[in-house]
Write a protein that holds these residues in place. Sequence first.
Motif, PDB file in Angstrom:
ATOM      1  N   ASN A   6      34.230  -4.132  17.121  1.00 48.66           N
ATOM      2  CA  ASN A   6      32.958  -4.168  17.845  1.00 48.66           C
ATOM      3  C   ASN A   6      33.037  -3.289  19.076  1.00 48.66           C
ATOM      4  OD1 ASN A   6      34.502  -5.719  19.617  1.00 48.66           O
ATOM      5  ND2 ASN A   6      33.433  -7.622  19.185  1.00 48.66           N
ATOM      6  N   LYS A  10      26.230  -1.633  16.573  1.00 50.11           N
ATOM      7  CA  LYS A  10      26.414  -2.373  15.343  1.00 50.11           C
ATOM      8  C   LYS A  10      27.891  -2.341  14.969  1.00 50.11           C
ATOM      9  CE  LYS A  10      25.191   1.574  12.396  1.00 50.11           C
ATOM     10  NZ  LYS A  10      24.293   2.026  11.288  1.00 50.11           N
ATOM     11  N   GLY A  11      28.300  -3.291  14.145  1.00 46.91           N
ATOM     12  CA  GLY A  11      29.710  -3.421  13.820  1.00 46.91           C
ATOM     13  C   GLY A  11      30.238  -2.290  12.961  1.00 46.91           C
ATOM     14  N   HIS A  70      36.261  -0.232  23.548  1.00 44.91           N
ATOM     15  CA  HIS A  70      35.258  -0.347  22.485  1.00 44.91           C
ATOM     16  C   HIS A  70      35.825  -0.022  21.107  1.00 44.91           C
ATOM     17  CE1 HIS A  70      31.139  -0.428  24.681  1.00 44.91           C
ATOM     18  NE2 HIS A  70      32.066  -1.014  25.425  1.00 44.91           N
ATOM     19  N   THR A  87      37.790  -6.769  16.502  1.00 47.50           N
ATOM     20  CA  THR A  87      36.824  -7.785  16.933  1.00 47.50           C
ATOM     21  C   THR A  87      37.522  -9.122  17.135  1.00 47.50           C
ATOM     22  OG1 THR A  87      35.033  -6.682  15.733  1.00 47.50           O
ATOM     23  CG2 THR A  87      34.704  -8.998  16.302  1.00 47.50           C
ATOM     24  N   PHE A 131      27.729  -7.701  18.777  1.00 45.33           N
ATOM     25  CA  PHE A 131      27.322  -6.385  18.287  1.00 45.33           C
ATOM     26  C   PHE A 131      27.359  -6.312  16.758  1.00 45.33           C
ATOM     27  CE2 PHE A 131      29.149  -5.082  22.549  1.00 45.33           C
ATOM     28  CZ  PHE A 131      27.920  -4.956  23.156  1.00 45.33           C
ATOM     29  N   GLN A 132      26.856  -7.374  16.105  1.00 41.85           N
ATOM     30  CA  GLN A 132      26.759  -7.415  14.643  1.00 41.85           C
ATOM     31  C   GLN A 132      28.115  -7.248  13.971  1.00 41.85           C
ATOM     32  OE1 GLN A 132      23.332  -5.154  13.005  1.00 41.85           O
ATOM     33  NE2 GLN A 132      22.824  -4.619  15.125  1.00 41.85           N
ATOM     34  N   SER A 133      29.153  -7.735  14.623  1.00 44.62           N
ATOM     35  CA  SER A 133      30.501  -7.657  14.067  1.00 44.62           C
ATOM     36  C   SER A 133      31.156  -9.027  14.125  1.00 44.62           C
ATOM     37  CB  SER A 133      31.351  -6.651  14.854  1.00 44.62           C
ATOM     38  OG  SER A 133      32.671  -6.599  14.352  1.00 44.62           O
TER      39      SER A 133
END
Length: 358
Positions: A47, A51-52, A117, A121, A126-128
């Motif tokens: 992440n 988005k992931g 970054h 994860t 962040f969609q991860s």
Amino acid sequence: MTRRFVISALTVLAAAMAAPASPAAPVFKAGAHAQDISPTHFPSPVNGGMKGGFAKGITDPIHARCLALQDGSKAMILAVVDACMIPLDICDKAKAAASAKTGVPVERMLISATHTHSSATMTPVFQSDPDPAYLATLPDRIALGLITAYQNLEPAEAGWAVGEDATQVFNRRWLVKEGESYENPFDGKADRAWMNPGVGNAKVSGPTGPVDPQVAVFAVRSAADHRPIAVLANYSLHYVGGNPPISADYFAAFANELAHQLETGDHRYQNKPPFVGIMSNGTSGNINNLNFGATVPAGRLRAGQRIQEVAASVAGAAMKPTVPSPGKKTSRWTPGKRCSTWTFGRPPGKNWFEPVTC
């Protein structure tokens, strides 16, 4: 994490140095360890973007970089983890495991994330979603770093100072001019501040606020042979980017560059713990490494090039900070050579900073 992280370490140090000299006086000790916490199964969730994504392998390993301090009776252990975000549950479990082994209360342990970054994860964001199998290993691996740093405690000396590097920090949010607008990623057009507007954007007038260019440094070295044990630094740079994940970003590159400049690969380290460089993240919410006030955009860089450039620049600032001495001229902290001048703290009422030559 702000400079309170560094100040907390100095609290233990000041207590040790304030003690009167006597044969039974407590001995200040320090120990450090960098524990590899890289994922071992791929693809690994990552992440840090909107988005992931997934990492196919390791560009450079991620660590829990740990520093233990003891004033003769009380101890504390700090850890800076190469993670975008780290959940409280993992921190609590790691502290509990380390406390059971070392006897150091969990209240005297601090764990933070660098906010790279490009790490694995560790919490859903962040969609991860994290890999549950990887998460299950993290508390014990971070705890091992805390424990090993404590086990590496040895009589030590410490110094701290503040440098500056204004060449690597820029505000990424710029004010939108009156009469102008732009569409944000969520289809809104009412924002009066534009994040990452780009170089030469005629719709913006200037950054929304200042940046913090200071490089705070807290260093410990062996009392026996003056071998650098660890340097904990703090700089307000969000991250740099440019390396494929998994990568610890410039935080690890800074540690490696500092180790090189301090010549920590020589005979002094034979059969002894390696030097540990640590970069913690400061007040960097809207500070990145892109200068939108430049006249021309930066050229295309190879993967990791900017990370290395930033690491070298900030490490250089860490090696030559200056510290104000009340009632005296500024002292200089220059640990670049084995026989060097280090700045040591002194109790209130005396000189806070006093040059001491090896």
